[in-house]
Design a protein around this motif. Sequence first.
Motif, PDB file in Angstrom:
ATOM      1  N   ILE A   1      -6.829   2.110  -4.200  1.00 54.21           N
ATOM      2  CA  ILE A   1      -6.050   0.962  -4.674  1.00 54.21           C
ATOM      3  C   ILE A   1      -6.987  -0.240  -4.845  1.00 54.21           C
TER       4      ILE A   1
ATOM      5  N   LEU B   1      -7.248  -4.103  -4.696  1.00 55.73           N
ATOM      6  CA  LEU B   1      -6.551  -5.281  -4.160  1.00 55.73           C
ATOM      7  C   LEU B   1      -7.129  -6.518  -4.832  1.00 55.73           C
TER       8      LEU B   1
ATOM      9  N   LEU C   1      -2.772  -3.580  -6.304  1.00 56.21           N
ATOM     10  CA  LEU C   1      -1.926  -4.408  -5.436  1.00 56.21           C
ATOM     11  C   LEU C   1      -2.300  -5.855  -5.702  1.00 56.21           C
TER      12      LEU C   1
ATOM     13  N   CYS D   1      -7.872  -0.681   1.122  1.00 56.68           N
ATOM     14  CA  CYS D   1      -7.277  -0.330  -0.172  1.00 56.68           C
ATOM     15  C   CYS D   1      -8.236   0.508  -1.010  1.00 56.68           C
ATOM     16  N   GLN D   2      -9.544   0.145  -0.990  1.00 61.03           N
ATOM     17  CA  GLN D   2     -10.512   0.918  -1.758  1.00 61.03           C
ATOM     18  C   GLN D   2     -10.557   2.369  -1.291  1.00 61.03           C
TER      19      GLN D   2
ATOM     20  N   VAL E   1       0.839  -1.201   0.000  1.00 64.32           N
ATOM     21  CA  VAL E   1       0.000   0.000   0.000  1.00 64.32           C
ATOM     22  C   VAL E   1       0.878   1.256   0.000  1.00 64.32           C
TER      23      VAL E   1
ATOM     24  N   TRP F   1      -8.593  -5.487   4.616  1.00 64.53           N
ATOM     25  CA  TRP F   1      -7.600  -4.958   3.687  1.00 64.53           C
ATOM     26  C   TRP F   1      -8.235  -4.552   2.367  1.00 64.53           C
TER      27      TRP F   1
END
Length: 446
Positions: A433, A435, A413, A428-429, A392, A424
């Motif tokens: 990002i 995932l 990622l 990430c959202q 991240v 996670w």
Amino acid sequence: MTAWLLTCNPDVFNLEAFRRDGRPLEAWSVARYRSELSDGDSFVMWLTGPRGGLIGRGHLTGEPFFSEGASNGDYWQQDPGPRWYVPLKVDDWLDTPVARSQFTEDERFTDTTTLRTLFAANPHRLSEVQWEAFDEAFAKASTALPEEEEWHLRPGDMIRRVELHDRYGGSRQGGICKSARTDNVLIFTDPKTGHQHGYFDEWAEDGSFHYTGDGQEGPQTFDSLGNRSIRDHLQLGLKLRLFEGSRGIVRYVGEFAVDPASPYSYAQAPETGGGPLRRVIRFHLVPVGSTEQPPTVPIGCGYRPVDEFVQPAPAQPGTPDAGLTERNLQAHRRLQNELATAAAARGLEVLSPRATDPDFDLAWRSSEKNLTVCEVKSLTEANETRQLRAGVGQLLDYHDRLQGRATKVQAVLWVEYEPSEARWIDLCQRVGITLAWPGREDDVLA
């Protein structure tokens, strides 16, 4: 080549007055090696004493001769009497001597007595590397740039290589060129020409740039001036300047330094033209200061598949188990190559980072304006959280550094399996990002 050092004791011969009067120096007294002195030999002139040092250079113009009277007799502090002389011509004088201290710490002199026996009779024999050291010092002293002009390029600037060397000196060919006029080493990386010589430069897992040393045939060693200049640049007070490209117009990437914790490693690579494998030096270079590139610098080059069977460097005491490190590295590279293959199969342009880019694992374009940058992480039960945190952080850095160079940048990622903690995915959202893991290629490649 044959080269010599000639000394001048200012208490014996008044060289300062001689030069001030504009007299041409046409001969110098010699007592040794007379049968070896030849027309055309090169020499440097060394002024002894606490304020002395390298003061001139030139070439011999004939064979030694015996004279009853002193050459340039008006400038001798006392009559030297009959002695042998060698005819010569001084090609260049320096306004002030280059001090002895500049050479005593140079490894080209550490194993010799050249600078420790200047009291002995003239001349003193010089090796090729010692002449090289004197020649570099003379060129730098005689054509030194003002301090504020010692480096004028900013990351991303483009310049014709011939103009670069016109300004800073150094060899106009090859990948490692020590500047003759400033404390800089010019380093060139170019996959278009480097791969044919076994030079595979790339960003490494730890964020360092692995740069292949000098030498196209046989095992690379530190006998090469270029390789020594990089390895010892901190001790020698030199700055490493990395350029992308090797011919024509080149682009300045930024200042780099060898990683003090792991300055270099060895690898196997073919000789020039696809010859047999030989040992090469891989310098581990880390950026110094800003290497941020302007918006006009293109991102990425054609994807370069990574070696899935690479062996990790020998483990240091206190580091994780070597077998586990090898497993993680191979898993990472397998995941990376498989995702690159899947992206290419969908018609996407898959990219590896250039030297001018941050060290992402891979990227792809769906159009000229849209770029997706991807970080790949292998996972184990023991390292899952640490790997996700690292991924991240890296992607946030890549996104920040690339968004000015592309209209739209997306971050992915890509991990080995679905994380054990679902939080996670949401985390990430929230930071932009995606995932994902094997089986969810459509989520990132659509």
